[in-house]
Motif scaffolding. Structure first.
Motif, mmCIF file in Angstrom:
data_model
loop_
_atom_site.group_PDB
_atom_site.id
_atom_site.type_symbol
_atom_site.label_atom_id
_atom_site.label_comp_id
_atom_site.label_asym_id
_atom_site.label_seq_id
_atom_site.Cartn_x
_atom_site.Cartn_y
_atom_site.Cartn_z
ATOM 1 N N VAL A 128 0.975 -1.009 0.063
ATOM 2 C CA VAL A 128 0.041 -0.060 -0.063
ATOM 3 C C VAL A 128 1.089 1.283 0.204
ATOM 4 C CG1 VAL A 128 -1.707 1.329 1.326
ATOM 5 C CG2 VAL A 128 -1.840 -1.084 1.421
ATOM 6 N N SER A 129 0.885 2.145 -1.029
ATOM 7 C CA SER A 129 1.612 3.151 -1.208
ATOM 8 C C SER A 129 1.001 4.499 -0.999
ATOM 9 C CB SER A 129 2.198 3.407 -2.426
ATOM 10 O OG SER A 129 3.061 4.451 -2.948
ATOM 11 N N SER A 130 1.362 5.329 -0.017
ATOM 12 C CA SER A 130 1.067 6.725 0.377
ATOM 13 C C SER A 130 1.374 7.740 -0.743
ATOM 14 C CB SER A 130 1.375 6.933 1.622
ATOM 15 O OG SER A 130 0.827 8.321 2.096
ATOM 16 N N ASP A 131 0.366 8.345 -1.315
ATOM 17 C CA ASP A 131 0.675 9.387 -2.134
ATOM 18 C C ASP A 131 0.991 10.909 -1.555
ATOM 19 O OD1 ASP A 131 0.429 11.486 -3.986
ATOM 20 O OD2 ASP A 131 -1.241 10.651 -5.072
ATOM 21 N N SER A 132 2.285 11.151 -1.486
ATOM 22 C CA SER A 132 2.862 12.302 -0.874
ATOM 23 C C SER A 132 2.146 13.797 -1.132
ATOM 24 C CB SER A 132 4.299 12.547 -1.078
ATOM 25 O OG SER A 132 5.115 11.362 -0.597
ATOM 26 N N GLU A 133 1.695 13.770 -2.510
ATOM 27 C CA GLU A 133 1.088 15.013 -2.994
ATOM 28 C C GLU A 133 -0.287 15.334 -2.372
ATOM 29 O OE1 GLU A 133 -0.015 17.467 -7.050
ATOM 30 O OE2 GLU A 133 1.161 15.575 -7.141
ATOM 31 N N LYS A 134 -0.982 14.090 -2.182
ATOM 32 C CA LYS A 134 -2.219 13.937 -1.756
ATOM 33 C C LYS A 134 -2.151 14.223 -0.171
ATOM 34 C CE LYS A 134 -6.382 11.382 -1.539
ATOM 35 N NZ LYS A 134 -7.153 9.986 -2.328
ATOM 36 N N ALA A 135 -1.151 13.414 0.527
ATOM 37 C CA ALA A 135 -1.229 13.855 1.996
ATOM 38 C C ALA A 135 -0.961 15.357 2.194
ATOM 39 C CB ALA A 135 0.073 12.940 2.485
ATOM 40 N N CYS A 136 -0.105 15.840 1.576
ATOM 41 C CA CYS A 136 0.220 17.318 1.792
ATOM 42 C C CYS A 136 -1.197 18.210 1.628
ATOM 43 C CB CYS A 136 1.083 17.915 0.832
ATOM 44 S SG CYS A 136 2.938 17.200 1.184
ATOM 45 N N ARG A 137 -2.105 17.850 0.455
ATOM 46 C CA ARG A 137 -3.005 18.425 0.429
ATOM 47 C C ARG A 137 -4.348 18.132 1.584
ATOM 48 N NH1 ARG A 137 -3.053 16.850 -4.914
ATOM 49 N NH2 ARG A 137 -4.529 15.368 -4.540
ATOM 50 N N MET A 138 -4.259 17.082 2.058
ATOM 51 C CA MET A 138 -5.084 16.512 3.036
ATOM 52 C C MET A 138 -4.736 17.341 4.504
ATOM 53 S SD MET A 138 -5.823 12.633 2.131
ATOM 54 C CE MET A 138 -6.680 12.151 3.483
ATOM 55 N N VAL A 139 -3.634 17.383 4.701
ATOM 56 C CA VAL A 139 -3.086 18.204 6.067
ATOM 57 C C VAL A 139 -3.303 19.640 5.797
ATOM 58 C CG1 VAL A 139 -1.004 18.786 7.132
ATOM 59 C CG2 VAL A 139 -1.203 16.246 6.370
ATOM 60 N N ALA A 140 -3.123 20.255 4.800
ATOM 61 C CA ALA A 140 -3.361 21.506 4.718
ATOM 62 C C ALA A 140 -4.821 21.907 4.627
ATOM 63 C CB ALA A 140 -2.786 21.996 3.309
ATOM 64 N N GLU A 141 -5.728 21.184 4.261
ATOM 65 C CA GLU A 141 -7.064 21.226 4.241
ATOM 66 C C GLU A 141 -7.537 21.061 5.714
ATOM 67 O OE1 GLU A 141 -8.799 18.381 1.580
ATOM 68 O OE2 GLU A 141 -8.286 19.529 -0.265
ATOM 69 N N HIS A 142 -7.134 20.176 6.265
ATOM 70 C CA HIS A 142 -7.409 19.857 8.035
ATOM 71 C C HIS A 142 -6.752 20.886 8.622
ATOM 72 C CE1 HIS A 142 -8.297 17.471 11.258
ATOM 73 N NE2 HIS A 142 -6.934 17.472 11.572
ATOM 74 N N ILE A 143 -5.558 21.505 8.501
ATOM 75 C CA ILE A 143 -5.245 22.470 9.236
ATOM 76 C C ILE A 143 -6.210 23.906 9.216
ATOM 77 C CG2 ILE A 143 -3.219 24.283 9.694
ATOM 78 C CD1 ILE A 143 -1.291 21.987 8.823
ATOM 79 N N ASN A 144 -6.638 23.829 7.616
ATOM 80 C CA ASN A 144 -7.459 25.231 7.462
ATOM 81 C C ASN A 144 -8.689 25.092 8.132
ATOM 82 O OD1 ASN A 144 -8.106 27.807 6.094
ATOM 83 N ND2 ASN A 144 -9.476 26.554 4.744
ATOM 84 N N GLU A 145 -9.401 23.999 8.345
ATOM 85 C CA GLU A 145 -10.834 23.599 8.835
ATOM 86 C C GLU A 145 -10.562 23.795 10.293
ATOM 87 O OE1 GLU A 145 -11.637 19.737 8.058
ATOM 88 O OE2 GLU A 145 -12.192 19.999 5.837
ATOM 89 N N LEU A 146 -9.269 23.496 11.116
ATOM 90 C CA LEU A 146 -9.058 23.829 12.393
ATOM 91 C C LEU A 146 -8.775 25.212 12.689
ATOM 92 C CD1 LEU A 146 -7.110 20.670 13.123
ATOM 93 C CD2 LEU A 146 -9.322 21.089 13.839
ATOM 94 N N GLY A 147 -8.588 26.140 11.716
ATOM 95 C CA GLY A 147 -8.181 27.479 11.960
ATOM 96 C C GLY A 147 -7.095 27.981 12.327
ATOM 97 N N TYR A 148 -6.056 26.947 12.188
ATOM 98 C CA TYR A 148 -4.364 27.299 12.559
ATOM 99 C C TYR A 148 -3.977 28.420 11.542
ATOM 100 C CZ TYR A 148 -4.717 23.829 15.978
ATOM 101 O OH TYR A 148 -5.402 22.842 17.104
ATOM 102 N N LYS A 149 -3.226 29.325 11.851
ATOM 103 C CA LYS A 149 -2.689 30.444 10.924
ATOM 104 C C LYS A 149 -1.027 30.520 11.093
ATOM 105 C CE LYS A 149 -6.683 31.603 9.173
ATOM 106 N NZ LYS A 149 -7.146 31.041 8.095
ATOM 107 N N ARG A 150 -0.686 30.495 12.150
ATOM 108 C CA ARG A 150 1.091 30.621 12.310
ATOM 109 C C ARG A 150 1.469 28.949 12.475
ATOM 110 N NH1 ARG A 150 -0.219 35.229 15.453
ATOM 111 N NH2 ARG A 150 -0.208 34.100 17.538
ATOM 112 N N ILE A 151 2.277 28.493 11.610
ATOM 113 C CA ILE A 151 2.514 27.428 11.373
ATOM 114 C C ILE A 151 4.044 27.196 11.277
ATOM 115 C CG2 ILE A 151 2.337 25.104 9.865
ATOM 116 C CD1 ILE A 151 -0.506 26.312 9.278
#
Length: 296
Positions: A167-190
């Motif tokens: 099972v291979s993890s797609d790095s590009e997709k993982a980055c997008r998912m993490v960014a979307e999750h952070i945006n939903e949580l409302g964090y700005k300074r990272i």
């Protein structure tokens, strides 16, 4: 002697034709475009009537699992059936599960439709376990399955080599998912944490930053390249302290390598900074034991 449940009995109970019921019970429903809701109704009715056992469920005695009994079926939840990867892997999974006495079926899920999560309890009763592919998985679904200890596997990307044991993890997709999750949580300074001696990363820093810029346009991002994942050197500690010092203290650390997570937790604890109450931590890499940490 108990009367054996026949396909026509199930068809009459469901209100469907015997042909349709036969296709579902013989794992051919997906080939003929039978809706997942229809498949679930047939399988549920068949299970309740005792089709998968030697006696109807309601008449079985001395069994503590009567109400929870389900057919030995593994379901693969996919966003859509018109996917090359699905056509490649489905027959192989069907053959593999059949060899150990399990049936296999496909279910489609519209990611914009929240009804699926409402039906999850019924799905868990119908199927022995599920495989979730790509966009068919979301946070609510995964958390629900984990909370109930229900057996499931998530496949994140198309495996180009079609190696079924990988099972291979797609790095590009993982980055997008993490960014979307952070945006939903409302964090700005990272703050992103790297270290120099690492030669292979779970994801590229530039790729992760690009995803963060796209998903969090008003965010403030810093990248700290440390000398060691152990955070033992004075220089590395000073960089972390600078990031957590008011008034511009970071809201969130993104740790690219799992080896750095425990040293970071230890350092923050010494400074009386609570995770996640005072600051959040996201790891882009996984290690055994992470699920046992407190906080997770």
């Amino acid at each position: 002697m108990e009367k054996r449940v026949k396909i026509k009995d199930i068809a009459e109970k469901c209100g469907f034709s015997s042909t349709l019921v036969s296709l579902v019970l013989n794992d051919k429903a997906s080939r003929y475009g039978i809706k997942p809701e229809t498949q679930e109704k047939v399988l549920y009715t068949a299970s309740q009537m005792g089709y998968f056992g030697d006696k109807p469920l309601k008449k079985r005695k001395n069994s503590s699992t009567d109400n929870n009994r389900k057919a030995s079926i593994i379901a693969m939840i996919v966003p859509a059936f018109d996917d090359h990867f699905i056509f490649e892997i489905a027959p192989l999974l069907d053959k593999a599960f059949s060899s150990i006495g399990l049936s296999f079926t496909l279910l489609s899920r519209n990611t914009n439709d929240n009804k699926f999560n409402l039906l999850l309890d019924k799905i868990k009763k119908l199927y022995t376990g599920i495989i979730i592919y790509g966009e068919a998985a979301d946070d609510i679904l995964i958390r629900n399955l984990k909370a109930s200890s229900y057996p499931f596997i998530v496949l994140e990307k198309e495996v180009v080599s079609h190696r079924i044991n990988m099972v291979s993890s797609d790095s590009e997709k993982a980055c997008r998912m993490v960014a979307e999750h952070i945006n939903e949580l409302g964090y700005k300074r990272i703050s992103l944490l790297d270290y120099k001696t690492r030669t292979v990363f779970p994801c590229e820093t530039d790729m992760l930053l690009q995803s963060l810029y796209e998903k969090i346009p008003r965010g403030m991002f810093t990248v700290n390249t440390l000398n060691s994942c152990k955070l033992e050197g004075e220089t590395d500690v000073k960089k972390i302290i600078k990031d957590i010092r008011p008034p511009d203290a970071t809201h969130l650390f993104i740790v690219k390598d799992a080896d750095m997570v425990y040293p970071l937790f230890s350092l923050l604890k010494k400074k009386n900074i609570r995770v996640p109450a005072d600051i959040a931590v996201i790891a882009m890499d996984d290690r055994p034991g992470f699920r046992l940490t407190e906080p997770p």
